[in-house]
Design an enzyme around this catalytic site. Structure first.
Site, PDB file in Angstrom:
ATOM      1  N   GLU A  35       0.855  -1.189   0.000  1.00  0.00           N
ATOM      2  CA  GLU A  35       0.000   0.000   0.000  1.00  0.00           C
ATOM      3  C   GLU A  35       0.897   1.248   0.000  1.00  0.00           C
ATOM      4  O   GLU A  35       1.694   1.433   0.914  1.00  0.00           O
ATOM      5  CB  GLU A  35      -0.899  -0.020   1.251  1.00  0.00           C
ATOM      6  N   GLN A  43     -14.126   6.358   3.215  1.00  0.00           N
ATOM      7  CA  GLN A  43     -14.655   7.223   2.158  1.00  0.00           C
ATOM      8  C   GLN A  43     -16.160   7.515   2.267  1.00  0.00           C
ATOM      9  O   GLN A  43     -16.607   8.582   1.848  1.00  0.00           O
ATOM     10  CB  GLN A  43     -14.326   6.626   0.782  1.00  0.00           C
ATOM     11  N   VAL A  78       2.127  -1.412  -6.623  1.00  0.00           N
ATOM     12  CA  VAL A  78       2.346  -2.450  -7.636  1.00  0.00           C
ATOM     13  C   VAL A  78       2.223  -1.808  -9.020  1.00  0.00           C
ATOM     14  O   VAL A  78       1.343  -0.976  -9.250  1.00  0.00           O
ATOM     15  CB  VAL A  78       1.304  -3.580  -7.470  1.00  0.00           C
ATOM     16  N   CYS A 161     -20.161   3.337  -4.916  1.00  0.00           N
ATOM     17  CA  CYS A 161     -21.450   3.591  -4.288  1.00  0.00           C
ATOM     18  C   CYS A 161     -22.389   4.354  -5.235  1.00  0.00           C
ATOM     19  O   CYS A 161     -22.420   5.587  -5.235  1.00  0.00           O
ATOM     20  CB  CYS A 161     -21.277   4.373  -2.988  1.00  0.00           C
ATOM     21  N   ASP A 295     -13.730  -2.915  -5.019  1.00  0.00           N
ATOM     22  CA  ASP A 295     -13.996  -2.111  -6.209  1.00  0.00           C
ATOM     23  C   ASP A 295     -13.219  -2.565  -7.442  1.00  0.00           C
ATOM     24  O   ASP A 295     -13.669  -2.345  -8.569  1.00  0.00           O
ATOM     25  CB  ASP A 295     -13.648  -0.636  -5.923  1.00  0.00           C
ATOM     26  N   LYS A 303     -20.395  -1.105  -6.175  1.00  0.00           N
ATOM     27  CA  LYS A 303     -19.084  -1.069  -5.514  1.00  0.00           C
ATOM     28  C   LYS A 303     -19.165  -0.277  -4.206  1.00  0.00           C
ATOM     29  O   LYS A 303     -19.147   0.961  -4.226  1.00  0.00           O
ATOM     30  CB  LYS A 303     -18.055  -0.481  -6.474  1.00  0.00           C
ATOM     31  N   ALA A 306     -19.823  -1.746   2.087  1.00  0.00           N
ATOM     32  CA  ALA A 306     -20.782  -2.688   2.671  1.00  0.00           C
ATOM     33  C   ALA A 306     -20.723  -4.035   1.957  1.00  0.00           C
ATOM     34  O   ALA A 306     -20.851  -5.092   2.595  1.00  0.00           O
ATOM     35  CB  ALA A 306     -22.181  -2.102   2.589  1.00  0.00           C
ATOM     36  N   CYS A 338     -26.459   0.660   0.082  1.00  0.00           N
ATOM     37  CA  CYS A 338     -26.182   2.049  -0.224  1.00  0.00           C
ATOM     38  C   CYS A 338     -27.086   2.906   0.664  1.00  0.00           C
ATOM     39  O   CYS A 338     -28.295   2.968   0.429  1.00  0.00           O
ATOM     40  CB  CYS A 338     -26.449   2.305  -1.704  1.00  0.00           C
TER      41      CYS A 338
HETATM   42  C1  LIG Z   1     -18.032   9.821  -1.825  1.00  0.00           C
HETATM   43  C2  LIG Z   1     -18.114   8.342  -1.532  1.00  0.00           C
HETATM   44  C3  LIG Z   1     -19.206   7.848  -0.841  1.00  0.00           C
HETATM   45  C4  LIG Z   1     -19.296   6.494  -0.555  1.00  0.00           C
HETATM   46  N1  LIG Z   1     -20.363   6.047   0.165  1.00  0.00           N
HETATM   47  C5  LIG Z   1     -20.406   4.756   0.559  1.00  0.00           C
HETATM   48  C6  LIG Z   1     -21.417   4.296   1.439  1.00  0.00           C
HETATM   49  O1  LIG Z   1     -22.270   5.063   1.875  1.00  0.00           O
HETATM   50  N2  LIG Z   1     -21.433   2.998   1.793  1.00  0.00           N
HETATM   51  C7  LIG Z   1     -20.482   2.119   1.360  1.00  0.00           C
HETATM   52  O2  LIG Z   1     -20.518   0.949   1.742  1.00  0.00           O
HETATM   53  N3  LIG Z   1     -19.504   2.512   0.507  1.00  0.00           N
HETATM   54  C8  LIG Z   1     -19.441   3.816   0.111  1.00  0.00           C
HETATM   55  N4  LIG Z   1     -18.426   4.245  -0.693  1.00  0.00           N
HETATM   56  C9  LIG Z   1     -17.581   3.245  -1.392  1.00  0.00           C
HETATM   57  C10 LIG Z   1     -16.451   2.651  -0.564  1.00  0.00           C
HETATM   58  O3  LIG Z   1     -15.686   3.663   0.010  1.00  0.00           O
HETATM   59  C11 LIG Z   1     -15.613   1.796  -1.502  1.00  0.00           C
HETATM   60  O4  LIG Z   1     -16.446   0.869  -2.155  1.00  0.00           O
HETATM   61  C12 LIG Z   1     -14.529   1.030  -0.756  1.00  0.00           C
HETATM   62  O5  LIG Z   1     -13.637   1.923  -0.143  1.00  0.00           O
HETATM   63  C13 LIG Z   1     -13.772   0.129  -1.708  1.00  0.00           C
HETATM   64  O6  LIG Z   1     -12.761  -0.546  -1.026  1.00  0.00           O
HETATM   65  P1  LIG Z   1     -11.471  -1.085  -1.807  1.00  0.00           P
HETATM   66  O7  LIG Z   1     -10.579  -1.662  -0.765  1.00  0.00           O
HETATM   67  O8  LIG Z   1     -11.893  -1.894  -2.967  1.00  0.00           O
HETATM   68  O9  LIG Z   1     -10.820   0.254  -2.366  1.00  0.00           O
HETATM   69  P2  LIG Z   1     -10.218   1.440  -1.509  1.00  0.00           P
HETATM   70  O10 LIG Z   1     -10.811   1.483  -0.141  1.00  0.00           O
HETATM   71  O11 LIG Z   1     -10.335   2.647  -2.361  1.00  0.00           O
HETATM   72  O12 LIG Z   1      -8.713   1.024  -1.323  1.00  0.00           O
HETATM   73  C14 LIG Z   1      -7.826   0.792  -2.393  1.00  0.00           C
HETATM   74  C15 LIG Z   1      -6.415   0.906  -1.854  1.00  0.00           C
HETATM   75  O13 LIG Z   1      -5.495   0.440  -2.825  1.00  0.00           O
HETATM   76  C16 LIG Z   1      -4.394   1.295  -2.863  1.00  0.00           C
HETATM   77  N5  LIG Z   1      -3.766   1.215  -4.179  1.00  0.00           N
HETATM   78  C17 LIG Z   1      -4.125   1.845  -5.314  1.00  0.00           C
HETATM   79  N6  LIG Z   1      -3.268   1.550  -6.302  1.00  0.00           N
HETATM   80  C18 LIG Z   1      -2.356   0.681  -5.770  1.00  0.00           C
HETATM   81  C19 LIG Z   1      -1.220   0.024  -6.290  1.00  0.00           C
HETATM   82  N7  LIG Z   1      -0.811   0.221  -7.548  1.00  0.00           N
HETATM   83  N8  LIG Z   1      -0.510  -0.797  -5.478  1.00  0.00           N
HETATM   84  C20 LIG Z   1      -0.891  -0.990  -4.188  1.00  0.00           C
HETATM   85  N9  LIG Z   1      -1.956  -0.360  -3.638  1.00  0.00           N
HETATM   86  C21 LIG Z   1      -2.682   0.459  -4.433  1.00  0.00           C
HETATM   87  C22 LIG Z   1      -4.980   2.672  -2.571  1.00  0.00           C
HETATM   88  O14 LIG Z   1      -3.990   3.581  -2.096  1.00  0.00           O
HETATM   89  C23 LIG Z   1      -6.038   2.352  -1.539  1.00  0.00           C
HETATM   90  O15 LIG Z   1      -5.563   2.449  -0.211  1.00  0.00           O
HETATM   91  C24 LIG Z   1     -18.278   5.609  -0.979  1.00  0.00           C
HETATM   92  C25 LIG Z   1     -17.166   6.113  -1.664  1.00  0.00           C
HETATM   93  C26 LIG Z   1     -17.066   7.464  -1.922  1.00  0.00           C
HETATM   94  C27 LIG Z   1     -15.849   7.981  -2.621  1.00  0.00           C
END
Ligand SMILES: Cc1cc2nc3c(=O)[nH]c(=O)nc-3n(C[C@H](O)[C@H](O)[C@H](O)COP(=O)(O)OP(=O)(O)OC[C@H]3O[C@@H](n4cnc5c(N)ncnc54)[C@H](O)[C@@H]3O)c2cc1C
Length: 394
Positions: A35, A43, A78, A161, A295, A303, A306, A338
């Site tokens: 990371e 978020q 990565v 979301c 995501d 995405k 939750a 959502c």
């Molecule tokens: C405005 C907004 C409102 C939202 N509202 C809701 C809600 O009400 N309810 C809900 O459940 N969800 C909500 N979400 C969605 C939720 O935040 C995401 O679905 C969730 O964070 C996805 O998790 P993830 O681990 O897949 O990605 P992320 O949490 O985004 O984490 C991805 C990680 O990978 C890292 N990364 C990126 N590229 C690389 C790389 N090349 N090498 C290594 N690491 C890397 C990033 O730095 C990051 O830390 C919302 C999002 C936003 C932006």
């Protein structure tokens, strides 16, 4: 070249939840998380930051504090996968090999896909909840607007979301009403999609919310350009290809999003660029020692964090089964949720599965706007996130 038994790409919601669950299941496992960021953000709070309820910094913690004790943090990014050799390459030029790989780097925000957006976001009435660097500008511009047009956009394709672009529109509308300027502001919500929400039950509710609030909704409108000097938003109509120009005084942009380039360009990708996994087992369709969730995965659900809460235990159970050469029995049903904020004292908690069928948690009709559900979003869910989910306990 370094080596880890289990390598997790991404220390966001999905990566940390899986790391914690794996570590809890067997503390002797050699797990590393790659990371690059010093900060980890909750978020979902950004909607409430944009609405002036929380400050941006309240959404973040130091990454070091969310990495489970006993799991190694590799502070790097990565850049390429070599799944046939069970290894990957990082930005620092290091090659790391693994026995099992979990890919969870999230969705990529493609600011460049809207002309003029990158240069203007955060300034001159252009704002966005989709980055920690710009979310503060949303509240600034909502608060400053006393008359004119407030425009809110949703792009074509997957976004984090699906309901989040609407939430900030409803909060802004409520703020304008509460501060006595609503009559002088034209509130517009434009979306590239054909309707306000994909699931019938919640779509009907949200259509009524938009109508009650006098929000001018425009469908099949895909934002292509922001001309901040003349305060014009340029759209392409998704069906007719016609160019449409709408003047604004403030605009909240939900930027186009897509699979991270380094995933899309790899052998792990599906045709659409996401990590190609089986939608029930979360195992890669071609590399049996690779799993993905969140995501960045190809899972055909909305995405959200939750959704990850339900995906993580399935992935962990199946990964451990794969390690022990046992059949993969855990299955994910597409559950996602959502919480659609509809004002400063109301929220519709949409919860549904792969079939678009409501999968509600509470013993009452969640298709109604409720104050209690807003309290859940403001206080209950953040606590559940930091103390339950990221610890692998909820
Ligand atoms: C405005 C907004 C409102 C939202 N509202 C809701 C809600 O009400 N309810 C809900 O459940 N969800 C909500 N979400 C969605 C939720 O935040 C995401 O679905 C969730 O964070 C996805 O998790 P993830 O681990 O897949 O990605 P992320 O949490 O985004 O984490 C991805 C990680 O990978 C890292 N990364 C990126 N590229 C690389 C790389 N090349 N090498 C290594 N690491 C890397 C990033 O730095 C990051 O830390 C919302 C999002 C936003 C932006």
């Amino acid at each position: 070249m370094s080596h880890h038994q289990i390598l997790i790409v991404g220390g966001g919601t999905a990566g940390i939840t899986v790391a914690a669950r794996l570590h809890n299941a067997d503390p002797s496992l050699d797990i590393a998380v790659i990371e690059p960021s010093e900060k980890h953000y909750y978020q979902p709070l950004w909607t409430l930051v944009g609405g002036g309820i929380f400050r941006p910094e309240e959404s973040g913690r130091n990454e070091v504090d969310v990495i489970p004790y006993g799991v190694k943090w590799i502070k790097d990014a990565v850049v390429a996968f070599q799944p046939n050799e069970n290894q990957l390459t990082t930005r620092d030029g290091t090659t790391i090999s693994y026995e099992y790989l979990v890919v969870a780097p999230g969705i990529q925000i493609n600011w460049d896909k809207v002309k003029g957006l990158k240069e203007s976001v955060g300034k001159d009435g252009v704002c966005s909840n989709y980055s920690i660097n710009t979310v503060g500008s949303t509240w600034k511009f909502i608060r400053a607007l006393k008359e004119g047009t407030a425009l809110f956009t949703q792009p074509a394709g997957a976004v984090k979301c699906g309901g989040a672009p609407q939430k900030i529109c409803y909060l802004a509308e409520d703020h304008f009403r509460l501060t006595g300027v609503r009559d002088k502001i034209h509130v517009m919500f434009t979306t590239a999609g054909p309707r306000l929400f994909a699931v019938e039950k919640y779509r009907e509710v949200l259509e009524k919310v938009a109508a009650r609030k006098g929000v001018d909704t425009r469908f099949r409108h895909n934002l292509t350009e922001v001309r901040s000097a003349s305060k014009e938003a340029i759209y392409r109509h998704m069906d007719t290809d016609e160019e449409i120009v709408i003047k604004y005084d403030m605009i909240h942009v939900t930027p186009p999003m897509g699979a991270p380039d380094f995933v899309a360009n790899s052998e792990l990708a599906s045709e659409a660029g996401w990590v190609d996994v089986d939608k029930y087992s979360l195992q890669h369709t071609r590399f049996s020692n690779v799993f993905s969730l969140g995501d960045a995965s190809s899972l055909p659900t909305s995405k959200t964090g939750a959704a990850i809460r339900k995906q993580a235990p399935v992935l962990v159970k199946n990964l451990l089964a794969e390690m022990h050469h046992e059949p993969l029995t855990a299955s994910y049903d597409g559950y996602t949720s959502c919480p659609v904020v509809t004002g400063y004292d109301s929220l519709v908690l949409a919860e549904f599965d792969y079939d678009g069928q409501p999968a509600e948690t509470f013993p009452f009709d969640q298709g109604q706007e409720r104050f209690s559900m807003l309290m859940l979003k403001k206080f209950g869910l953040p606590a559940l996130y930091w103390h339950g989910m990221l610890k692998g306990r909820a």
